[in-house]
Design an enzyme around this catalytic site. Structure first.
Site, PDB file in Angstrom:
ATOM      1  N   SER A 147      19.638 -21.898 -72.963  1.00  0.00           N
ATOM      2  CA  SER A 147      18.591 -21.147 -72.392  1.00  0.00           C
ATOM      3  C   SER A 147      18.839 -20.582 -70.960  1.00  0.00           C
ATOM      4  O   SER A 147      19.449 -21.183 -70.357  1.00  0.00           O
ATOM      5  CB  SER A 147      17.376 -22.009 -72.334  1.00  0.00           C
ATOM      6  OG  SER A 147      15.962 -21.565 -71.920  1.00  0.00           O
ATOM      7  N   TYR A 160      12.188 -29.440 -70.816  1.00  0.00           N
ATOM      8  CA  TYR A 160      13.095 -28.394 -71.685  1.00  0.00           C
ATOM      9  C   TYR A 160      14.256 -27.894 -70.639  1.00  0.00           C
ATOM     10  O   TYR A 160      15.279 -27.614 -71.259  1.00  0.00           O
ATOM     11  CB  TYR A 160      12.176 -27.204 -72.027  1.00  0.00           C
ATOM     12  CG  TYR A 160      12.726 -26.228 -72.878  1.00  0.00           C
ATOM     13  CD1 TYR A 160      13.023 -26.263 -73.906  1.00  0.00           C
ATOM     14  CD2 TYR A 160      13.305 -24.788 -72.255  1.00  0.00           C
ATOM     15  CE1 TYR A 160      13.489 -25.173 -74.754  1.00  0.00           C
ATOM     16  CE2 TYR A 160      13.740 -23.829 -72.770  1.00  0.00           C
ATOM     17  CZ  TYR A 160      13.879 -23.954 -74.163  1.00  0.00           C
ATOM     18  OH  TYR A 160      14.686 -23.078 -74.905  1.00  0.00           O
TER      19      TYR A 160
END
Length: 259
Positions: A147, A160
């Site tokens: 990401s 995350y």
């Protein structure tokens, strides 16, 4: 090899985790379109079977195998199934992931564990058991979903960010370890992409979905959020011979958000 052949994955066996929806599904569809035999893994059996059926309805080769990537026994079962039905594994797309939009203060321990286990441990487990199958076939390509927040921190997403940063550096370590076996390992780092995961973020933050997605495009040079197909094209590049000398790197696909 002709130029067109670089884009083809004819009869290559490609395993896609998180294949029931979003980036996983669109990538599986694209890999099938260029000739791959696609095995979709997901914990959601109903959606996974439908995804495989949708791909097959286009005339492409696909099947679904239920798998919880955090469960070692499920991962071993997948490995044994593939050994029985296929000569090798050529591509592994470690894509399954979840998100909890909370700071470390607000996160519950089980929420931290869930995000780390699905997004990071899942990469470890599937790779652990499928790399030997790749070695039998003389090599392959592994693509891990990172990401932009694995490279640059973000707000209210501590677990995350930690998981995806781990994926980015795990990718590099795997590339070093398995390059001698002709296994390339790369990481694709999407920016905000219109997937069920991004829409789930809106719910967690108590934001209206459409306005949340629109706000995610603000400040990006290309002035829009991504589509799953945008990410799928990057995965195809990393899976194909177009990237035959690319390993240990992260491909940022985010409309310029980190530029």
């Amino acid at each position: 090899m002709s130029q067109a052949d670089y884009f083809q994955l004819n009869n290559k066996v490609c395993v896609v985790t998180g294949g029931a929806s979003g980036i996983g599904f669109e990538t599986a569809m694209l890999l099938g379109e260029v000739g791959a035999k696609v095995i979709l893994l997901d914990i959601n059996e109903k959606n996974g079977k439908k995804a495989a059926s949708d791909i097959k309805s286009k005339g492409y080769a696909a099947e679904f195998v239920k798998c919880d990537v955090t469960n070692i026994h499920d991962c071993i079962t997948v490995k044994e199934y593939l050994e029985e039905h296929y000569p090798t594994v050529d591509v592994l797309f470690n894509n399954a992931g979840v998100i909890k939009r909370k700071s470390v203060v607000d996160l519950e321990e089980q929420e931290w564990d869930l995000v780390i286990d699905v997004s990071l441990k899942g990469v470890f487990l599937l790779s652990k058991f499928l790399i030997p199958l790749m070695q039998k076939g003389g090599g392959g390509s592994i693509i891990n979903t990172g990401s932009g927040w694995g490279i640059k921190g973000g707000d209210q997403a501590a677990a995350y960010c930690a998981a995806k940063a781990g994926v980015v550096n795990l990718t590099k370590a795997m590339a070093i370890d398995h390059g001698p076996a002709n296994i390339r390992v790369n990481c694709i780092c999407p920016g905000d992409t219109d997937t069920p995961l991004l829409r789930e973020e809106a719910k967690q933050l108590k934001k209206q979905e459409d306005s949340f997605l629109a706000s995610s495009a603000i400040g990006r040079p290309l002035a829009r959020i991504g589509t799953p197909k945008d990410i799928a094209k990057g995965v195809l590049y990393l899976a194909s011979d177009l990237s035959s000398w690319v390993t240990g790197t992260e491909l940022i696909v985010d409309g310029g958000g980190l530029a």
